[in-house]
Write an enzyme that holds these catalytic residues in place. Structure first.
Site, PDB file in Angstrom:
ATOM      1  N   SER A   1       0.806  -1.225   0.000  1.00 29.30           N
ATOM      2  CA  SER A   1       0.000   0.000   0.000  1.00 29.30           C
ATOM      3  C   SER A   1       0.837   1.273   0.000  1.00 29.30           C
ATOM      4  O   SER A   1       0.499   2.241  -0.695  1.00 29.30           O
ATOM      5  CB  SER A   1      -0.935   0.003   1.218  1.00 29.30           C
ATOM      6  OG  SER A   1      -0.201   0.006   2.436  1.00 29.30           O
TER       7      SER A   1
ATOM      8  N   CYS B   1      14.857  -0.604   3.111  1.00 29.76           N
ATOM      9  CA  CYS B   1      14.760  -1.737   4.032  1.00 29.76           C
ATOM     10  C   CYS B   1      16.124  -2.252   4.459  1.00 29.76           C
ATOM     11  O   CYS B   1      16.245  -3.011   5.406  1.00 29.76           O
ATOM     12  CB  CYS B   1      13.957  -2.865   3.378  1.00 29.76           C
ATOM     13  SG  CYS B   1      12.264  -2.402   2.974  1.00 29.76           S
TER      14      CYS B   1
END
Length: 379
Positions: free
Chosen positions: A198, A324
Site C-alpha cells: 500500500s 529496508c
C-alpha cells in the site's frame, strides 16, 4: 523539503486519506464479526478485493490481504512452497531480490528445501538461458522480482513464464515497486502469484496483497488461521485496505500521465548532467528496460551515503538504495550484480520521482551536486 525518494515510500493521497479517516470513524467493526458493524467492514473488504483484482486482471478470490510487501513476499513464497509435492522441493530466486524474499527462501532451506540463487547478466537481467540453466527436475517454485527497487531494472517475466509453465513450475513475483507505476497484469506477465504494498501507491503504511491464482495448491504458513481464508492470522486492517483500494484506483486513472511526467523528469535530469558536466554516471543504456520513476547513479569521488547526508542537510531526500537495508553500509547486491567494483557500488545513489516531483526539484538537487563538487575541488 524536496522529496525524491518515492521508491522508498509515498505520501498519502487526499483520496486515500479521506477514505482511511472515514472508515476509521464509521466502519470500525471487526470484519469477522457477525453483527451489522462487522458486515459493513466485510463489505469494504469485498469491494477492495474486487477493485484490486480488477487492476491486476485477476479474480477477487485470489486476493489475500497482508500487512505490507515484506509479509506478502514471506507468506506467498512459504505458502506456495508448503503446497509443493515431496519431489518438487527445489526453489529458485535471484541475488537481487528484496531481503524478504531471501529471508523466505532461507527459511525453506532450513526446513530441507534445496535453494538456488541465480545471478543476472551484466545488464541486470535474468535471461531465458540463465533461468533454464538453473532448472532441475525437482524445481517446484521460482520467485523473480518484476523490477528492482534500487536500479529500476525491469525483468522480462512474460518471456520467462512459458519456460516454467511448460514444466509445471510455480512462478511468483515481487511487484511492490511496479504496481501503480507501470501496467501489472497477471495475464500478461504469466505469473501464478504477485506481491504488492500500500505505501508505495500513496496509501497508508500497513496493508499489502498477495494475489494467488486459483490453481496454486498453497498451504498456510500458520495452521489454524481463519482470517483471509486461512492465509494469514489476525484482525484485518479494513481502513488501510479501503484506502489502498482507493489510492490504487486513482493511480490507474493517472497512470499514463504520471509515466509521461516521470520520463520527462528523467530526461531532463540526464540532459542537465551533460550540460553541467557533473561526474555522475547513470544506469540507463539501450540494453535495459527501466522503470520511468527511478534513476540509479554513481557519483564519482563520493560515497553514496555522504551524498545522501549532504542532500539531507540541504532539505533534499534521496537514497543510497533500498530503505529496508539502509542500516547496512556495504555494496548493494543489486548494484554489485551489474559487475561494478565495490568502490563504484559504494558511490551509488538513487533518485525516484512521484506525483509532486518537478523540474525545480531536479534543479535544486543538481545545484547541491555542483556545490559538493566545488567543495571537493576547494573552490
Amino acid at each position: 523539503m524536496v522529496y525524491l525518494d518515492y521508491a522508498a515510500s509515498t505520501p498519502v493521497s487526499e483520496e486515500a486519506l479521506h477514505v482511511f479517516q472515514q472508515l476509521s470513524s464509521d466502519c470500525y467493526g471487526n470484519a469477522s464479526s457477525l453483527h451489522d458493524a462487522g458486515g459493513r467492514a466485510n463489505d469494504i473488504l469485498t469491494y477492495s478485493r474486487q477493485s484490486i483484482a480488477g487492476i491486476l486482471e485477476g479474480e477477487p478470490e485470489g486476493i489475500y490481504f497482508t500487512s505490507g510487501g515484506t509479509e506478502s513476499n514471506l507468506l506467498a513464497i512459504q505458502s506456495m512452497a508448503n503446497g509443493l509435492p515431496a519431489e518438487k522441493q527445489h526453489v529458485i530466486t535471484t541475488s537481487v531480490e528484496h531481503p524478504s524474499v531471501h529471508h523466505a527462501v532461507k527459511s525453506l532451506e532450513r526446513l530441507g528445501a534445496k535453494v538456488s540463487i541465480i545471478e543476472p547478466n551484466q545488464d541486470g537481467i535474468i535471461t531465458e538461458d540463465i533461468l533454464k540453466d538453473a532448472l532441475l527436475p525437482e524445481t517446484g517454485l521460482v520467485s523473480i522480482q518484476h523490477a528492482n527497487s534500487e536500479t529500476g531494472i525491469i525483468q522480462p517475466l512474460a518471456e520467462l513464464a512459458p519456460i516454467l509453465k511448460e514444466r509445471h513450475i510455480l512462478f511468483h513475483t515481487d511487484a511492490v515497486q511496479t504496481f501503480g507505476k507501470i501496467r501489472v497484469s497477471i495475464k500478461e506477465l504469466g505469473v501464478d502469484a504477485i506481491s504488492i504494498s500500500s505505501h508505495k501507491v500513496y496509501a497508508p503504511k500497513g496493508a499489502g496483497v498477495v494475489y494467488m491464482s486459483a490453481h496454486v495448491p498453497w498451504k498456510p504458513l500458520y495452521s489454524g488461521a481463519v482470517q483471509e481464508n486461512g492465509f494469514r492470522p489476525g484482525t484485518v486492517n479494513v481502513p488501510c485496505i479501503g484506502a489502498f483500494a482507493a489510492a490504487s484506483e486513482q493511480l490507474m486513472l493517472k497512470l499514463d500521465e504520471q509515466k509521461r511526467q516521470n520520463m520527462q523528469l528523467r530526461d531532463y535530469f540526464l540532459q542537465q548532467l551533460k550540460i553541467r558536466k557533473l561526474p555522475i554516471r547513470t544506469l540507463h543504456n539501450g540494453n535495459r528496460h527501466m522503470l520511468p520513476h527511478i534513476i540509479g547513479c554513481f557519483f564519482e569521488g563520493f560515497e553514496g551515503q555522504y551524498v545522501m547526508l549532504a542532500c539531507n542537510r540541504h532539505g533534499i531526500c534521496i537514497s543510497t538504495g533500498s530503505a529496508c537495508a539502509s542500516g547496512y553500509h556495504h555494496p548493494s547486491p543489486a548494484v554489485k550484480a551489474l559487475h561494478v567494483s565495490d568502490r563504484d557500488a559504494l558511490q551509488f545513489i538513487r533518485l525516484s520521482f512521484g506525483s509532486k516531483s518537478s523540474k525545480e526539484d531536479i534543479d535544486q538537487l543538481l545545484h547541491t551536486f555542483e556545490q559538493l563538487q566545488k567543495e571537493k575541488k576547494g573552490a
